[in-house]
Design a protein around this motif. Structure first.
Motif, PDB file in Angstrom:
ATOM      1  N   VAL A  46       0.855  -1.191   0.000  1.00  0.00           N
ATOM      2  CA  VAL A  46       0.000   0.000   0.000  1.00  0.00           C
ATOM      3  C   VAL A  46       0.889   1.238   0.000  1.00  0.00           C
ATOM      4  CG1 VAL A  46      -1.691   1.309   1.341  1.00  0.00           C
ATOM      5  CG2 VAL A  46      -1.870  -1.188   1.203  1.00  0.00           C
ATOM      6  N   ASN A  47       0.562   2.167  -0.887  1.00  0.00           N
ATOM      7  CA  ASN A  47       1.358   3.380  -1.028  1.00  0.00           C
ATOM      8  C   ASN A  47       0.511   4.570  -0.595  1.00  0.00           C
ATOM      9  OD1 ASN A  47       2.646   5.638  -1.934  1.00  0.00           O
ATOM     10  ND2 ASN A  47       3.197   4.775  -3.943  1.00  0.00           N
ATOM     11  N   GLU A  48       0.866   5.146   0.553  1.00  0.00           N
ATOM     12  CA  GLU A  48       0.039   6.236   1.088  1.00  0.00           C
ATOM     13  C   GLU A  48       0.199   7.525   0.292  1.00  0.00           C
ATOM     14  OE1 GLU A  48      -2.308   5.745   3.022  1.00  0.00           O
ATOM     15  OE2 GLU A  48      -1.783   3.842   3.958  1.00  0.00           O
ATOM     16  N   GLU A  49       1.365   7.716  -0.309  1.00  0.00           N
ATOM     17  CA  GLU A  49       1.584   8.968  -1.065  1.00  0.00           C
ATOM     18  C   GLU A  49       0.695   9.049  -2.299  1.00  0.00           C
ATOM     19  OE1 GLU A  49       5.714   8.466  -0.292  1.00  0.00           O
ATOM     20  OE2 GLU A  49       4.502   8.946   1.471  1.00  0.00           O
ATOM     21  N   ASN A  50       0.500   7.900  -2.935  1.00  0.00           N
ATOM     22  CA  ASN A  50      -0.342   7.880  -4.141  1.00  0.00           C
ATOM     23  C   ASN A  50      -1.606   7.065  -3.881  1.00  0.00           C
ATOM     24  OD1 ASN A  50       1.446   9.351  -5.825  1.00  0.00           O
ATOM     25  ND2 ASN A  50       2.741   7.517  -5.886  1.00  0.00           N
ATOM     26  N   SER A  66      -4.813   7.641  -3.961  1.00  0.00           N
ATOM     27  CA  SER A  66      -5.947   7.645  -4.884  1.00  0.00           C
ATOM     28  C   SER A  66      -5.604   6.964  -6.206  1.00  0.00           C
ATOM     29  CB  SER A  66      -6.462   9.066  -5.119  1.00  0.00           C
ATOM     30  OG  SER A  66      -5.553   9.797  -5.868  1.00  0.00           O
ATOM     31  N   GLU A  67      -4.359   7.151  -6.664  1.00  0.00           N
ATOM     32  CA  GLU A  67      -3.941   6.486  -7.912  1.00  0.00           C
ATOM     33  C   GLU A  67      -3.935   4.968  -7.718  1.00  0.00           C
ATOM     34  OE1 GLU A  67      -2.548   9.102  -6.644  1.00  0.00           O
ATOM     35  OE2 GLU A  67      -1.872  10.502  -8.188  1.00  0.00           O
ATOM     36  N   GLN A  68      -3.454   4.555  -6.542  1.00  0.00           N
ATOM     37  CA  GLN A  68      -3.381   3.114  -6.295  1.00  0.00           C
ATOM     38  C   GLN A  68      -4.781   2.493  -6.209  1.00  0.00           C
ATOM     39  OE1 GLN A  68      -1.496   1.600  -2.591  1.00  0.00           O
ATOM     40  NE2 GLN A  68      -0.226   0.418  -3.991  1.00  0.00           N
ATOM     41  N   LEU A  69      -5.688   3.214  -5.539  1.00  0.00           N
ATOM     42  CA  LEU A  69      -7.065   2.714  -5.428  1.00  0.00           C
ATOM     43  C   LEU A  69      -7.705   2.635  -6.813  1.00  0.00           C
ATOM     44  CD1 LEU A  69      -9.541   1.894  -3.758  1.00  0.00           C
ATOM     45  CD2 LEU A  69     -10.091   4.312  -3.505  1.00  0.00           C
ATOM     46  N   THR A  70      -7.481   3.679  -7.610  1.00  0.00           N
ATOM     47  CA  THR A  70      -8.042   3.694  -8.967  1.00  0.00           C
ATOM     48  C   THR A  70      -7.506   2.519  -9.789  1.00  0.00           C
ATOM     49  OG1 THR A  70      -8.075   6.088  -8.810  1.00  0.00           O
ATOM     50  CG2 THR A  70      -8.419   5.182 -10.984  1.00  0.00           C
ATOM     51  N   ILE A  98     -12.062   6.541   1.150  1.00  0.00           N
ATOM     52  CA  ILE A  98     -11.761   6.917  -0.241  1.00  0.00           C
ATOM     53  C   ILE A  98     -12.485   5.938  -1.160  1.00  0.00           C
ATOM     54  CG2 ILE A  98      -9.937   7.532  -1.867  1.00  0.00           C
ATOM     55  CD1 ILE A  98      -7.979   7.577   0.436  1.00  0.00           C
ATOM     56  N   ILE A  99     -13.188   6.516  -2.142  1.00  0.00           N
ATOM     57  CA  ILE A  99     -14.093   5.702  -2.967  1.00  0.00           C
ATOM     58  C   ILE A  99     -13.748   5.876  -4.439  1.00  0.00           C
ATOM     59  CG2 ILE A  99     -16.540   5.331  -3.539  1.00  0.00           C
ATOM     60  CD1 ILE A  99     -16.991   7.046  -0.802  1.00  0.00           C
ATOM     61  N   SER A 100     -13.629   4.758  -5.146  1.00  0.00           N
ATOM     62  CA  SER A 100     -13.357   4.862  -6.593  1.00  0.00           C
ATOM     63  C   SER A 100     -14.049   3.734  -7.358  1.00  0.00           C
ATOM     64  CB  SER A 100     -11.848   4.799  -6.851  1.00  0.00           C
ATOM     65  OG  SER A 100     -11.589   4.853  -8.229  1.00  0.00           O
ATOM     66  N   ASP A 101     -14.272   3.995  -8.649  1.00  0.00           N
ATOM     67  CA  ASP A 101     -14.772   2.930  -9.523  1.00  0.00           C
ATOM     68  C   ASP A 101     -13.810   2.739 -10.702  1.00  0.00           C
ATOM     69  OD1 ASP A 101     -15.202   5.211 -10.978  1.00  0.00           O
ATOM     70  OD2 ASP A 101     -17.361   4.958 -11.212  1.00  0.00           O
ATOM     71  N   GLY A 102     -12.609   3.263 -10.529  1.00  0.00           N
ATOM     72  CA  GLY A 102     -11.610   3.121 -11.582  1.00  0.00           C
ATOM     73  C   GLY A 102     -11.636   4.278 -12.562  1.00  0.00           C
TER      74      GLY A 102
END
Ligand SMILES: NC(=O)C1=CN([C@@H]2O[C@H](COP(=O)(O)OP(=O)(O)OC[C@H]3O[C@@H](n4cnc5c(N)ncnc54)[C@H](O)[C@@H]3O)[C@@H](O)[C@H]2O)[C@@H](O)CC1
Ligand SMILES: Nc1ncnc2c1ncn2[C@@H]1O[C@H](COP(=O)(O)OP(=O)(O)OP(=O)(O)O)[C@@H](O)[C@H]1O
Ligand SMILES: [Mg+2]
Length: 346
Positions: free
Chosen positions: A215-219, A221-225, A244-248
């Motif tokens: 898990v990369n805390e700096e990025n 949102s990018e990682q979740l996406t 934090i919520i994403s659908d890609g």
């Protein structure tokens, strides 16, 4: 379903359901979560009949865990669903029924210890037949709260998930359901009606398995996406200080302060609430007349609304109970929290 006329404070259709979602790179913007809740919550119309505000099922509850499925299922009712079912093992069923007469409890799942090798195939198909009988009636299912990790039980639940997918039933995967899908990604891959709600450890395991890294805390949102994209555009809510919520495609967050207490069970309230809001959002978007809103992902809206409501309820409960705040105290405030945002009227 029209949006709740009693609480639609914004008259402009094109801005009313904005989630302030941004592209994968760049800052994560806070969702306008109150507006989302107001927009998707259905009115309490006197002409409606039982079931129209939602029918939810929780697949979970075994020898060890009876609290988690209860929390998820009762939260669904307290948020506003009409019917809430629990499919669990026989051992768990009587216990869950005794917590609440409101829940419809099906004692149908089996763990390995109660089934001989020769019986497995028959029992597994009987379980699927039992659940399948009900499946079409549900607006959303929640797989995993208190499910346990028994291999036979998880095989049966995999069949249930495949069936729900074929029937186009939105599916929230939480707790031990995440353990199951992390080892069987095909169960959710490409399912646009799937929502994963991992906590910090569940997220770590998912990232390691799917992205082959830490898990990369700096990025974040990018990682979740990237994670959502890699699993075929499913929706993931990464729980933590901010959810934090994403659908890609888009990423947004809810960080309204809730409570400093981290008692077990808050994630279960969240999964039950997200199930209700996701089905309300889906219904709302399917029936609303504004094309601009049709492009919004109802699964994302469900996560945003569920997260806000849990956080508000946790905040009220903490104000009252301080260090002794437990999950049942939070559930008590789900109603008030929704009422503050979206009054029921008369
Ligand atoms: N009252 C109940 O019946 C409850 C049951 N629950 C259920 O319990 C089951 C297990 O969920 P949990 O969230 O407890 O999952 P885990 O059993 O994986 O984690 C339990 C705790 O162990 C620690 N832990 C786990 N992985 C770790 C790691 N890699 N490094 C360091 N510490 C680690 C963490 O403190 C974590 O919160 C799920 O089915 C869940 O739904 C929970 O929802 C809590 C409430
Ligand atoms: N550090 C934090 N600060 C504020 N809120 C948090 C924090 N961590 C979690 N939360 C809130 O608590 C909710 C539940 O998250 P948590 O990580 O406790 O889930 P969980 O471990 O799955 O819970 P459960 O015990 O029900 O399984 C999240 O939606 C989030 O809103
Ligand atoms: Mg959990």
């Amino acid at each position: 379903l029209p949006g709740n006329a009693a609480c639609s404070s914004s008259p402009s259709p094109s801005t009313s359901i904005r989630v302030n979602a941004m592209s994968a790179s760049g800052p994560v913007y806070e969702a306008d979560a109150e507006a989302v809740v107001r927009r998707i919550t259905p009115p309490l119309d006197r002409a409606r009949h039982k079931g129209q505000a939602g029918k939810i099922a929780v697949i979970g509850g075994c020898r060890e865990y009876t609290g988690a499925p209860y929390f998820a299922a009762i939260s669904a009712l307290k948020v506003g669903a009409d019917l809430s079912h629990v499919f669990c093992t026989r051992d768990a069923a009587t216990v869950i029924k005794s917590y609440s007469p409101e829940l419809i409890v099906h004692p149908i799942l089996e763990e390995s210890y109660s089934v001989s090798d020769g019986e497995r195939e028959y029992v597994s198909s009987r379980i699927l037949t039992e659940v399948a009988k009900w499946m079409e009636r549900f607006d959303c299912i929640v797989v995993g709260p208190g499910l346990g990790r028994d291999s036979f039980l998880l095989d049966c639940v995999s069949n249930i998930m495949r069936h729900a997918r074929q029937a186009n039933i939105p599916t929230v995967v939480d707790g031990d359901g995440l353990f199951l899908i992390t080892n069987n990604l095909s169960l959710v891959e490409g399912n646009l009606l799937a929502i994963l709600t991992p906590n910090v450890y569940e997220y770590k395991r998912l990232v390691q398995k799917v992205l082959n890294c830490e898990v990369n805390e700096e990025n974040a949102s990018e990682q979740l996406t990237a994670l959502c994209q890699k699993i075929g555009g499913i929706t993931i809510m990464r729980k933590g200080k901010a959810d934090i919520i994403s659908d890609g495609k888009t990423v947004t967050q809810v960080s309204t302060f809730g409570s400093p207490r981290r008692c077990g069970g808050q994630g279960d309230i969240l999964s039950g609430s997200v199930a209700v809001f996701a089905s309300w959002a889906r219904h709302f978007l399917l029936t609303n007349e504004y094309p601009t809103e049709k492009s919004v992902n109802p699964m994302m809206l469900g996560c945003i609304a569920g997260s806000l409501l849990l956080r508000k309820a946790a905040s009220h409960a903490f104000e009252k109970n301080k260090r002794s705040t437990v999950t049942t105290d939070i559930i008590e405030f789900l109603g008030k929290s929704l009422e503050d945002i979206c009054p029921a009227g008369h």
